[in-house]
Design an enzyme around this catalytic site. Structure first.
Site, mmCIF file in Angstrom:
data_model
loop_
_atom_site.group_PDB
_atom_site.id
_atom_site.type_symbol
_atom_site.label_atom_id
_atom_site.label_comp_id
_atom_site.label_asym_id
_atom_site.label_seq_id
_atom_site.Cartn_x
_atom_site.Cartn_y
_atom_site.Cartn_z
ATOM 1 N N ASN A 1 6.913 -16.132 -22.918
ATOM 2 C CA ASN A 1 6.380 -16.755 -21.491
ATOM 3 C C ASN A 1 5.610 -15.306 -21.311
ATOM 4 O O ASN A 1 6.325 -14.410 -20.984
ATOM 5 C CB ASN A 1 6.964 -17.775 -20.655
ATOM 6 C CG ASN A 1 8.532 -17.286 -19.742
ATOM 7 O OD1 ASN A 1 9.109 -16.329 -20.252
ATOM 8 N ND2 ASN A 1 8.664 -17.502 -18.829
ATOM 9 N N GLU B 1 3.535 -15.033 -17.606
ATOM 10 C CA GLU B 1 2.669 -15.746 -16.257
ATOM 11 C C GLU B 1 1.386 -15.382 -15.969
ATOM 12 O O GLU B 1 1.139 -14.138 -16.205
ATOM 13 C CB GLU B 1 4.395 -15.365 -15.029
ATOM 14 C CG GLU B 1 5.134 -17.814 -15.739
ATOM 15 C CD GLU B 1 6.279 -17.226 -14.913
ATOM 16 O OE1 GLU B 1 6.822 -18.037 -15.388
ATOM 17 O OE2 GLU B 1 6.442 -16.232 -14.119
ATOM 18 N N ASN B 2 1.607 -15.627 -14.929
ATOM 19 C CA ASN B 2 -0.382 -15.298 -14.635
ATOM 20 C C ASN B 2 -0.422 -16.083 -13.387
ATOM 21 O O ASN B 2 0.371 -16.664 -12.637
ATOM 22 C CB ASN B 2 -1.744 -16.094 -15.438
ATOM 23 C CG ASN B 2 -2.298 -15.510 -14.868
ATOM 24 O OD1 ASN B 2 -3.246 -15.127 -13.286
ATOM 25 N ND2 ASN B 2 -2.899 -14.416 -15.336
ATOM 26 N N ALA B 3 -0.606 -15.192 -12.125
ATOM 27 C CA ALA B 3 -0.606 -15.782 -10.710
ATOM 28 C C ALA B 3 -1.167 -16.858 -10.433
ATOM 29 O O ALA B 3 -1.335 -17.663 -9.468
ATOM 30 C CB ALA B 3 -1.276 -14.590 -9.776
ATOM 31 N N TYR C 1 -1.093 -20.159 -12.099
ATOM 32 C CA TYR C 1 -0.345 -20.750 -13.037
ATOM 33 C C TYR C 1 -0.957 -21.218 -14.190
ATOM 34 O O TYR C 1 0.136 -21.126 -14.745
ATOM 35 C CB TYR C 1 0.415 -21.630 -11.920
ATOM 36 C CG TYR C 1 1.979 -20.903 -11.814
ATOM 37 C CD1 TYR C 1 3.584 -21.348 -12.264
ATOM 38 C CD2 TYR C 1 2.299 -20.677 -10.428
ATOM 39 C CE1 TYR C 1 3.924 -21.136 -12.391
ATOM 40 C CE2 TYR C 1 3.395 -19.906 -10.780
ATOM 41 C CZ TYR C 1 4.590 -20.588 -11.304
ATOM 42 O OH TYR C 1 5.464 -20.271 -11.267
ATOM 43 N N GLU D 1 6.495 -20.716 -26.690
ATOM 44 C CA GLU D 1 6.748 -21.247 -27.976
ATOM 45 C C GLU D 1 5.431 -21.413 -28.600
ATOM 46 O O GLU D 1 4.979 -20.870 -30.085
ATOM 47 C CB GLU D 1 7.456 -22.762 -28.172
ATOM 48 C CG GLU D 1 7.994 -22.410 -27.775
ATOM 49 C CD GLU D 1 8.943 -22.706 -26.551
ATOM 50 O OE1 GLU D 1 9.932 -23.491 -26.006
ATOM 51 O OE2 GLU D 1 7.983 -22.559 -24.923
ATOM 52 N N CYS E 1 8.662 -27.765 -23.571
ATOM 53 C CA CYS E 1 7.568 -28.265 -22.746
ATOM 54 C C CYS E 1 6.972 -29.296 -24.090
ATOM 55 O O CYS E 1 7.245 -29.080 -25.011
ATOM 56 C CB CYS E 1 7.504 -27.903 -22.096
ATOM 57 S SG CYS E 1 5.500 -26.819 -22.609
ATOM 58 N N CYS F 1 3.933 -27.247 -25.588
ATOM 59 C CA CYS F 1 4.313 -26.755 -27.059
ATOM 60 C C CYS F 1 5.333 -28.135 -27.954
ATOM 61 O O CYS F 1 4.336 -27.475 -29.034
ATOM 62 C CB CYS F 1 5.727 -26.032 -26.774
ATOM 63 S SG CYS F 1 4.980 -24.380 -25.536
#
Length: 162
Positions: free
Chosen positions: A63, A65-67, A69, A76, A113, A116
């Site tokens: 995964n 992530e990014n600020a 979201y 996946e 999720c 995915c």
């Protein structure tokens, strides 16, 4: 009046990853390794995925992530999109997933999720062959499904767009 139908799934539950067959044990080990390299500073929930291709090559993803979201991607999808980009048209045999949290132990299996599941479903439909899915937490039980249809019954695919 409609007819009621029951939809059921069948999964295999292993007590540990060590119980998996050799190639799937290696695949899960690579998912764990990929998880350790995840970029998850916001959720502190790291996920790794490893994809087994039909040529027996294993590709990893984790995964990111990014600020902002919604801009991040799950492990996946990173792995399966990488597989599609590197080997367009090549079938995917299996995907293994492992998840861990920074602030607590994740000992229950963590399934993909919904987004995915849909992405995996697209590849399964495209290749006309199921993709085996194996998932676990940081430690403990591993659940194996023979197809994403076990996790996403009545799924949507491109046949509805024709």
């Amino acid at each position: 009046m409609g007819v009621q139908k029951k939809i059921s799934i069948e999964v295999t539950v292993h007590d540990t990853a060590e119980e998996l067959d050799g190639s799937y044990r290696e695949l899960m080990s690579m998912a764990v390794n990929a998880r350790k390299k995840a970029y998850a500073p916001y959720s502190k929930f790291s996920v790794g995925a490893a994809v087994l291709m039909e040529n027996n090559e294993i590709l990893e993803g984790n995964n990111q992530e990014n600020a902002c979201y919604p801009a991040g991607l799950c492990a996946e999808r990173v792995a399966i999109f990488y597989a599609g980009a590197k080997y367009p048209g090549m079938r995917i045999r299996a995907i293994a997933i492992s998840a861990a949290a920074l602030d607590h132990k994740v000992s229950d299996p963590v399934a993909p999720c919904g987004s995915c599941r849909q992405a995996i479903s697209e590849y399964e439909f495209k290749q006309k062959e199921p993709i085996k899915i194996l998932f676990m937490g940081e430690t403990g039980k591993v659940i194996t499904c023979n197809s994403v249809a076990d996790l996403l019954p009545l799924g949507f695919n491109s046949s509805y767009l024709e």
